[in-house]
Structure formats: structure tokens, C-alpha cells
Design a protein around this motif. Structure first.
Motif, PDB file in Angstrom:
ATOM      1  N   UNK A   1       1.023  -1.188  -0.375  1.00 38.21           N
ATOM      2  CA  UNK A   1      -0.125   0.132   0.185  1.00 38.21           C
ATOM      3  C   UNK A   1       0.215   1.235   0.049  1.00 38.21           C
TER       4      UNK A   1
ATOM      5  N   UNK B   1       6.006  15.815   3.138  1.00 40.53           N
ATOM      6  CA  UNK B   1       5.445  15.673   1.767  1.00 40.53           C
ATOM      7  C   UNK B   1       3.970  16.140   1.731  1.00 40.53           C
TER       8      UNK B   1
ATOM      9  N   UNK C   1       5.732  12.721   6.452  1.00 42.51           N
ATOM     10  CA  UNK C   1       4.234  12.933   5.833  1.00 42.51           C
ATOM     11  C   UNK C   1       4.016  14.732   6.223  1.00 42.51           C
TER      12      UNK C   1
ATOM     13  N   UNK D   1       7.197  -5.257   2.974  1.00 40.36           N
ATOM     14  CA  UNK D   1       7.121  -4.505   4.189  1.00 40.36           C
ATOM     15  C   UNK D   1       5.852  -4.500   4.847  1.00 40.36           C
TER      16      UNK D   1
ATOM     17  N   UNK E   1      -1.636   4.108   8.052  1.00 37.49           N
ATOM     18  CA  UNK E   1      -2.223   3.724   9.222  1.00 37.49           C
ATOM     19  C   UNK E   1      -2.480   2.274   9.546  1.00 37.49           C
ATOM     20  N   UNK E   2      -1.507   0.762   9.415  1.00 34.32           N
ATOM     21  CA  UNK E   2      -1.758   0.057   8.865  1.00 34.32           C
ATOM     22  C   UNK E   2      -2.879  -0.390   9.567  1.00 34.32           C
TER      23      UNK E   2
ATOM     24  N   UNK F   1       8.455   1.798   7.407  1.00 28.45           N
ATOM     25  CA  UNK F   1       7.631   2.765   6.697  1.00 28.45           C
ATOM     26  C   UNK F   1       8.537   3.586   6.940  1.00 28.45           C
TER      27      UNK F   1
ATOM     28  N   UNK G   1       5.853   6.337  15.821  1.00 33.94           N
ATOM     29  CA  UNK G   1       4.752   7.542  15.086  1.00 33.94           C
ATOM     30  C   UNK G   1       5.488   9.023  14.279  1.00 33.94           C
TER      31      UNK G   1
ATOM     32  N   UNK H   1      10.254   4.545   4.515  1.00 35.37           N
ATOM     33  CA  UNK H   1      10.027   4.658   3.161  1.00 35.37           C
ATOM     34  C   UNK H   1       9.411   6.336   2.319  1.00 35.37           C
ATOM     35  N   UNK H   2       8.778   6.530   4.351  1.00 30.43           N
ATOM     36  CA  UNK H   2       8.122   8.421   3.604  1.00 30.43           C
ATOM     37  C   UNK H   2       9.598   8.794   3.633  1.00 30.43           C
TER      38      UNK H   2
ATOM     39  N   UNK I   1       6.928  -5.114   9.307  1.00 27.93           N
ATOM     40  CA  UNK I   1       6.283  -4.002  10.169  1.00 27.93           C
ATOM     41  C   UNK I   1       5.388  -5.379  11.026  1.00 27.93           C
TER      42      UNK I   1
ATOM     43  N   UNK J   1      10.983   9.540   0.367  1.00 28.59           N
ATOM     44  CA  UNK J   1       9.961  10.264  -0.348  1.00 28.59           C
ATOM     45  C   UNK J   1      10.340  11.878  -0.418  1.00 28.59           C
TER      46      UNK J   1
ATOM     47  N   UNK K   1       2.626   4.276   2.168  1.00 30.52           N
ATOM     48  CA  UNK K   1       2.370   4.738   2.831  1.00 30.52           C
ATOM     49  C   UNK K   1       2.152   6.503   2.844  1.00 30.52           C
ATOM     50  N   UNK K   2       1.760   7.214   1.745  1.00 32.57           N
ATOM     51  CA  UNK K   2       1.802   8.474   2.371  1.00 32.57           C
ATOM     52  C   UNK K   2      -0.201   8.188   1.963  1.00 32.57           C
TER      53      UNK K   2
END
Lengths: 431, 334
Positions: A93, B331, B328, A328, A100-101, B112, B321, B115-116, A332, B119, A95-96
Motif C-alpha cells: 500500500x 510531503x 508526511x 513491507x 496507518x496499517x 514505514x 509515529x 519509505x516516507x 511491519x 520520498x 504509505x503516504x
């Protein structure tokens, strides 16, 4: 759907025949598992009036599950969610846009509970009622009493059934909580009792549940029946929890760890349940209420938690993790699983001693450090060891990595001059 | 605010005096610490870490390389970030931002965040090249001193300014300022669920002060870009608002923490976490600093945390988090 019924072992004494050696959960398990504080063996249910008022006979569960899941329109969706297995097999998916998963198991459970609430809110047709009566060995009027009360519980599922991974106590909104309790009280004495038992086993602590429940009981009840139910529920929950822990331990001992491709999604005693045991024991000791049952519960929980932790560690050591780069979703879910193990160890340590859990975690950390076994990168290994380790010093991997980096921030810099201030005693002596 | 309108960037002395207090930088830590960490960076003296006092008021100061004595176990992310900062002579706001992203890209804050951050870094690099083209149009030939356009462009990008496609002007919308306005401007409503109290009132007051402060900083930054005389006086070591920008990521984290109510254990824990972060960010190094000493009076340590929760795991998860939310935020489209 009918062919897949596999009763959760903690719910039924008969279920010892089918121990959940498989890591995949079934829809029936997800549907019925949160009801465990209510379930009693049918023989006990018949033998005592008190038990029949506050329990659900275990023989009713299987026909109930068949009735709820029959022609369930979202059955295939639930199956697909279950196959995603705690997020390990979720599709990729962005991530942007989806930060949330999702928790597929929780989502599947919510769909099932909504279905149960919907089915049980309607009267059961006569032929179905007769069929349930035959297979459960109960009379139709008894079933007609129990099913609507269960329907009320399922309707409030979002509120009553805890997230299995959340250890923190829940502080609900007071108005909303009162409204939910009023709904339970309006459903009759049986739904009130069922609701209280489920609530006392949830992550809303007794300090919140009992005062509000008593005030609602005074407001809505006729006489003292609802008020007395609060005390009865509190007195019973220790025994129920003890039975739950004992059965879980018995089931765990029957399971032999085998080599698998994925982790067990749902352990017998999850983080929320162990945290609830801890809260109940602390509450009992603080208020000097039901101290003996609380001590028995603690002893049973210690044994079950220890056995479960040992089994989960030995199962993890046997898992065939992919040797290529991990997607991913898998990584996770893997880290979330490690956090759960660490949490289970923390809770177990709080109940007994950390020396019983620390070696297991260290063994796992050493296993993941071994480069030849799995497809984790060097940095991912460092993180895995960091999550699992309870040590205060950096791991060997991290020390090796730091040795490759520039020298520390203050290497070769002037130290701040030390300033020492001495108290001159002369003025004091002169006094 | 008048204080900032009158205070030109020239008041920041380029050379470090022997008693210079150093530059306070917010460290986007993922360690299990409630408030956060500050790095006090000196050009010649040893750097120091400032962390919330777990026993009550005030801050602890410790050498930045003695990570074993902090009272908690720092994460690999923090250890690596601090070591990377060791390669920089006098780390500032730009170095901290770049190294935070590169450490996250290496995977120390999880997949996560990796990845962020990847970007976010690409987006920032693209914005930086456009911003540089824009900044160069502001200087006449041979007017700019060495490295000034590059560093000024990087600062503007980190502040959230974005040039238009043709790099001839700046967009009027600045996502960072909008975030500060949205969150700090409505902090009273955002915290209403906690039921008020002394900490609540102080948080509201702090938020108002900080919002006004950054409104002035952003307005002055825009004014600077149109003031040729001030622009030509800029040097690479003397760019404006170093102190404010060094703490800007901390205030962005504060705004994100305001919305992170789902994971709060109780209203009191939530307020105390917010307060711990605010105490860190409101810390000033001069005793004469106006109206700031009140922040150190909060007592946030004597809090009954739930025994069932592994607090170190909980805080690491929360801080990771918040780091992802910061990525984020970069971005966010304009």
C-alpha cells in the motif's frame, strides 16, 4: 463455512479434542472468543441456578455459530481478512495516503460481531430454534432467554470487547459509557450480568466500571437485583479468569512446536487479557476484596503466561522466514509481533519474575542476529534486537555499526571547565 | 512581535564568545523519553544533551557522548544520528534535518519511516533546486557571498516555503505555518477534552506566544527576501533566525502530538506529555529571558503510569509515529 468450525479451546471443555495447533484462526474463534467470561460447561449450567443466570452453556456455542454464520454475505471478505494473518500477508500500500496499517484480524472480528448483533436482534424462526435446542440439549424457552441478551452484547461489541494487543487501561467517555450501561440494563437482568462480566474482563478497569455500573443500576433497576448483580459479577470474574488461564495452560501444554511459515496470529492469553489479570489482582489487593480468588488467579496466570511464552519463543525459533528481502507488510507485522512478545514478557515479569522471560527474549535476539537464517538487512536486525532486548547496553550489532561511523560528537573537543564551589566555613564558625 | 521586528539577524554574532551559550537544537528523537531531547551545539566546546528531568522541574544536562547515563536506553536511531552529527563541526538546523532524514532512510526508525523519508528527501531535493533558482534571482551579479544562496534556499525549504513552477515567486501558502496556525491557534479547543487545569492554561498561553513568535519570524523572512540591502549583508554563518529554526521541528512535533489523542492513556498523561515537550522547547539559556521561567515550574514526574504498559515500548512507538508524521508533513502538497 460449516465445515470450518473449530471451537476455541478456552471456550469448551469438549474442545480439547481439537487443540489449535494450526496458526490460522477461524471465523468461529473470532466470533465467540470475546464471550469467554460468560461460558460455562453445560453440566454446571444445569446444576446451579446462580450459574444459569450468569452464564452461557458451552453446548449452545456451536449451534449459535452455525446460525450466525449461515448465509453470511461477507463470509468471503472475512476469509480474505483472516488470510492476511495479522498483517503478514497484506497487499502493498501507499504509505503516504494510508499512513496507518489496518489490523485485519480485528476488522474481521468486527464484521462477525456486527453480523451476530444483526441476526440475534431478530426472533429466531421456529424450526431453527428447535434445531438449536436439539443440538445444544437446552429447552427452547431457555434459548429464547439467552440469545437476545447475547445480541445486546454483540451490539455493543466495539465498546465491550477490547483490542487484544492494547495493554493500556481504557478510559471511556463517561456519557457514552453510561449510555452503554443503560442499554445493557434495559436489555434485562441477563444482558446486564453478561455485560458486566465482559466489562470486568476488558481493559476498562474496575475503578471505572463498578461505580458507574452501580449508579446506573440504582437509576434503572427495580429493587436491588441489578445492584446485587454488580457484586455477583465481581465475585465471579476471578474464578472465570482462573478457569480461562487454567484451560489455556492445558491447551498450550498439548501443543508441540512445529516448523511453520508464519507466526501464530492469536495467542491463548493475549496482551489485553494478561493486563486485565494484572489490573484485577491489583484491584483486589488494594481494596481487600476477594483476595483469595485473586491470589489463585494470579498463580494460574503466572503458570499460563510462562507456558505460553515458552511455546511462542520455541515456535518463533522454528519459523521458516523468507531469505529474500521482506515485503513491507511482513516486516511491519514481524516488528509488531516482536513488540507483542516483549509486552507479554513485561506483563509476565510484573506477575512473577523477569528472570523467567529474559532468557527467552535473548535467545530469540541471538537467533535473529544470525545472518544465515533470514532475509533481514543489517539495520533491520539491529532494530529487531533492540525491540526484543531488555538490556541497557547497545547490542553487538549496533556497536559494530557505530564503530564504522564518525567519532563521537565530543571527540577532540575542549571539555567544559569544571567549576567547583566550596562553602567557606569561616562565617559559620564565627557565629 | 516588536521584539523580532526590531531584532535584525545581525544581532546573532558570527563568532563564538568563550561564554557563548551555544545553539539549542531539537533532536527528533525516537528514544523512550516523554518530552524529547535537545542538543546544545558549540563550535569549539563539547556538545551537550538536554533532557527532561524525570524527577520534576527543570532539565538535565549531560555530555552528548555519555548516552549510558541518561536514565533510559537510547534507540539505535538516536545513537546513529548523534554519531553522524559528530562529523559536523557545528551542527545547525540544516545539518540536523538532513541527517535525520538520512538516518530514517537507512531504516533505523522502521520500514514505514524509511519509505516516507526516502520520498520526503526526494521532494525536498526537488524543492531545493527550484528554490535555489528563485533565490539567485534575488541577488544582483556578484552580490551574494559564498554559499549564501544555497544555505538560504535550504533554510527556506525547511521552513516550508515553496517556489512556483517557474521559480519566479514564492507560493503564498506555507504548510508549516498553516500547521502551526491550525494546531496552536486552536489549542484551547483541541485540549478541551482534558477538562482544563493549570497545565492546560499554561499550554494555551505557550501556544499563543509561540504562534505569534513564528508568525513574526515567517513575516520577517518574507520581508528579508524583498530587502536587497539586508540580503547582501548575509553570510553563510550568519543566516537569520538560527535559534527559532533549530526548535521548529520540535514545535511541529508538538502540533502532531496534539492530534495523537487516541494513544493517550488518560487526559492527565496526555497533558503531561505535552507539557514535557513544551518545557523542553521553551527552555532558554539566559536567565534574563523574558517571561520564560514559568515553564520550569511544572511538575510532571509524579504521574501514576499504568503498570500494565511497557512504557519504554510505548514511548518508542509514539516517537517513531511522530517522526513518520514529520516526514508526511514534508510531503504535504501545496
Amino acid at each position: 463455512m460449516r465445515g470450518k468450525i473449530d471451537l476455541p479451546v478456552v471456550l469448551s471443555s469438549k474442545a480439547g479434542m481439537t487443540p489449535p495447533s494450526d496458526a490460522v484462526v477461524t471465523p468461529v474463534f473470532l466470533l465467540l472468543h470475546p464471550l469467554w467470561p460468560l461460558v460455562v460447561p453445560v453440566t454446571t449450567w444445569r446444576a446451579s441456578v446462580a450459574e444459569s443466570e450468569k452464564g452461557v452453556p458451552d453446548s449452545l456455542l456451536e449451534p449459535l455459530a452455525i446460525w450466525v454464520l449461515d448465509c453470511f454475505p461477507q463470509a468471503s471478505l472475512v476469509e480474505r481478512l483472516i488470510q492476511a494473518a495479522d498483517g503478514q500477508h497484506l497487499p502493498e500500500r501507499d504509505a503516504v495516503h494510508e499512513p496507518e496499517w489496518a489490523d485485519p484480524i480485528r476488522r474481521a472480528s468486527e464484521l462477525l460481531w456486527a453480523r451476530a448483533a444483526d441476526v440475534l436482534s431478530r426472533p429466531v424462526p421456529e424450526p431453527v430454534l428447535n434445531e438449536i435446542a436439539v443440538s445444544s440439549g437446552l429447552r427452547t424457552n431457555e434459548i429464547e432467554e439467552i440469545l437476545p441478551a447475547l445480541g445486546v452484547i454483540f451490539a455493543k461489541a466495539e465498546f465491550l470487547f477490547p483490542h487484544r494487543r492494547e495493554a493500556a487501561p481504557v478510559s471511556p467517555d463517561r456519557d457514552e459509557f453510561e449510555e452503554t450501561l443503560r442499554g445493557l440494563a434495559m436489555g434485562g437482568s441477563r444482558s446486564w450480568m453478561y455485560g458486566l462480566l465482559v466489562l470486568l474482563a476488558s481493559r476498562i478497569t474496575c475503578d471505572i466500571v463498578l461505580p458507574i455500573a452501580r449508579s446506573v443500576a440504582r437509576e434503572c433497576g427495580v429493587g436491588r437485583s441489578l445492584l446485587d448483580a454488580c457484586d455477583t459479577a465481581l465475585a465471579s470474574i476471578f474464578g472465570r479468569f482462573e478457569g480461562f488461564c487454567t484451560q489455556a495452560q492445558a491447551a498450550i501444554e498439548r501443543v508441540k512446536p512445529v516448523e511453520r511459515e508464519m507466526r501464530r496470529c492469536v495467542p491463548w492469553l493475549d496482551v489485553a487479557e494478561l493486563a486485565s489479570v494484572l489490573s484485577l489482582v491489583k484491584f483486589a489487593n488494594r481494596c481487600s476484596l476477594h483476595v483469595l480468588p485473586a491470589a489463585r488467579l494470579k498463580a494460574a496466570a503466572i503458570q499460563a503466561a510462562r507456558a505460553q511464552f515458552a511455546l511462542l519463543v520455541s515456535e518463533d525459533l522454528l519459523i521458516r522466514w523468507p531469505v529474500s528481502v521482506w515485503p513491507d507488510s511482513l516486516l511491519i507485522a514481524f516488528e509488531a509481533g516482536n513488540r507483542r512478545l516483549r509486552h507479554l514478557a513485561t506483563l509476565g515479569s510484573t506477575l512473577s519474575r523477569s528472570a523467567e522471560y529474559r532468557p527467552g527474549l535473548e535467545r530469540l535476539a541471538r537467533h535473529y542476529t544470525d545472518a544465515s537464517l533470514i532475509g533481514l538487512s543489517f539495520v533491520e536486525r539491529i532494530r529487531t534486537v533492540e525491540i526484543l532486548s531488555m538490556s541497557t547496553t547497545p547490542s553487538g550489532l549496533l556497536t559494530e555499526y557505530l564503530a564504522l561511523l564518525p567519532p563521537s560528537l565530543n571527540a577532540g573537543r575542549k571539555k567544559k571547565p569544571e567549576v567547583r564551589i566550596y562553602l567557606d566555613p569561616r562565617p559559620l564558625l564565627a557565629l | 512581535m516588536e521584539m523580532f521586528a526590531g531584532n535584525s539577524f545581525l544581532s546573532h554574532a558570527p563568532t563564538e564568545l568563550p561564554l557563548s551559550p551555544g545553539l539549542l537544537l531539537f533532536l527528533p528523537s525516537t528514544s523512550p523519553v516523554t518530552g524529547g531531547l535537545l542538543l546544545r551545539s558549540h563550535r569549539r566546546r563539547e556538545s551537550e544533551l538536554l533532557l527532561p528531568n524525570p524527577f520534576g522541574a527543570g532539565l538535565f544536562v549531560t555530555p552528548a557522548d555519555s548516552l549510558e547515563d541518561l536514565g533510559f536506553v537510547p534507540t539505535a536511531f538516536d545513537r546513529v544520528l548523534l554519531r553522524q552529527l559528530g562529523a559536523v563541526e557545528a551542527p545547525g538546523f540544516l545539518e540536523m534535518s538532513a541527517l535525520t532524514l538520512s538516518t530514517a532512510v537507512a531504516g533505523f526508525a522502521g520500514r514505514e519511516a524509511q519509505v516516507l523519508a526516502r520520498k520526503a528527501r526526494a521532494v525536498q531535493a526537488e524543492r531545493q533546486s527550484r528554490m535555489l533558482a528563485y533565490v539567485q534571482t534575488l541577488f544582483g551579479p556578484w552580490e551574494a557571498r559564498p554559499d549564501v544562496p544555497e544555505r538560504l534556499a535550504a533554510i527556506l525549504v525547511q521552513m516550508g516555503f515553496c517556489p512556483s513552477e517557474d521559480a519566479r515567486r514564492l507560493h503564498s501558502a506555507v504548510p508549516t505555518m498553516e500547521l502551526l496556525r491550525r494546531e496552536l491557534g486552536s489549542v484551547e479547543d483541541r485540549l478541551a477534552w482534558t477538562g482544563g487545569g493549570v497545565i492546560f492554561e499554561r499550554l494555551v498561553r505557550v501556544s499563543r506566544q509561540v504562534l505569534a513568535h513564528y508568525e513574526a519570524v515567517y513575516a520577517d523572512m518574507r520581508a528579508l527576501l524583498h530587502d536587497r540591502a539586508r540580503m547582501t549583508r548575509l553570510t553563510a554563518t550568519n543566516l537569520p533566525y538560527a535559534e527559532e529554526l533549530a526548535l521548529l521541528p520540535g514545535w511541529i512535533r508538538f502540533c502532531h502530538l496534539l492530534g495523537d489523542t487516541v494513544h493517550a492513556h488518560t487526559a492527565f498523561h496526555f497533558l503531561s506529555d505535552m507539557a514535557a515537550l513544551a518545557i523542553m522547547l521553551m527552555h532558554r539559556q539566559t536567565a534574563a529571558a523574558e517571561g520564560r521561567s514559568w515553564a520550569s515550574r511544572w511538575q510532571t514526574a509524579a504521574i501514576d503510569r499504568p503498570v500494565s504498559v511497557d512504557m519504554s515500548l510505548h514511548l518508542v512507538e509514539r516517537n517513531e509515529r511522530l517522526l513518520r508524521m514529520a516526514c508526511l508533513h514534508v510531503l504535504e502538497e501545496i
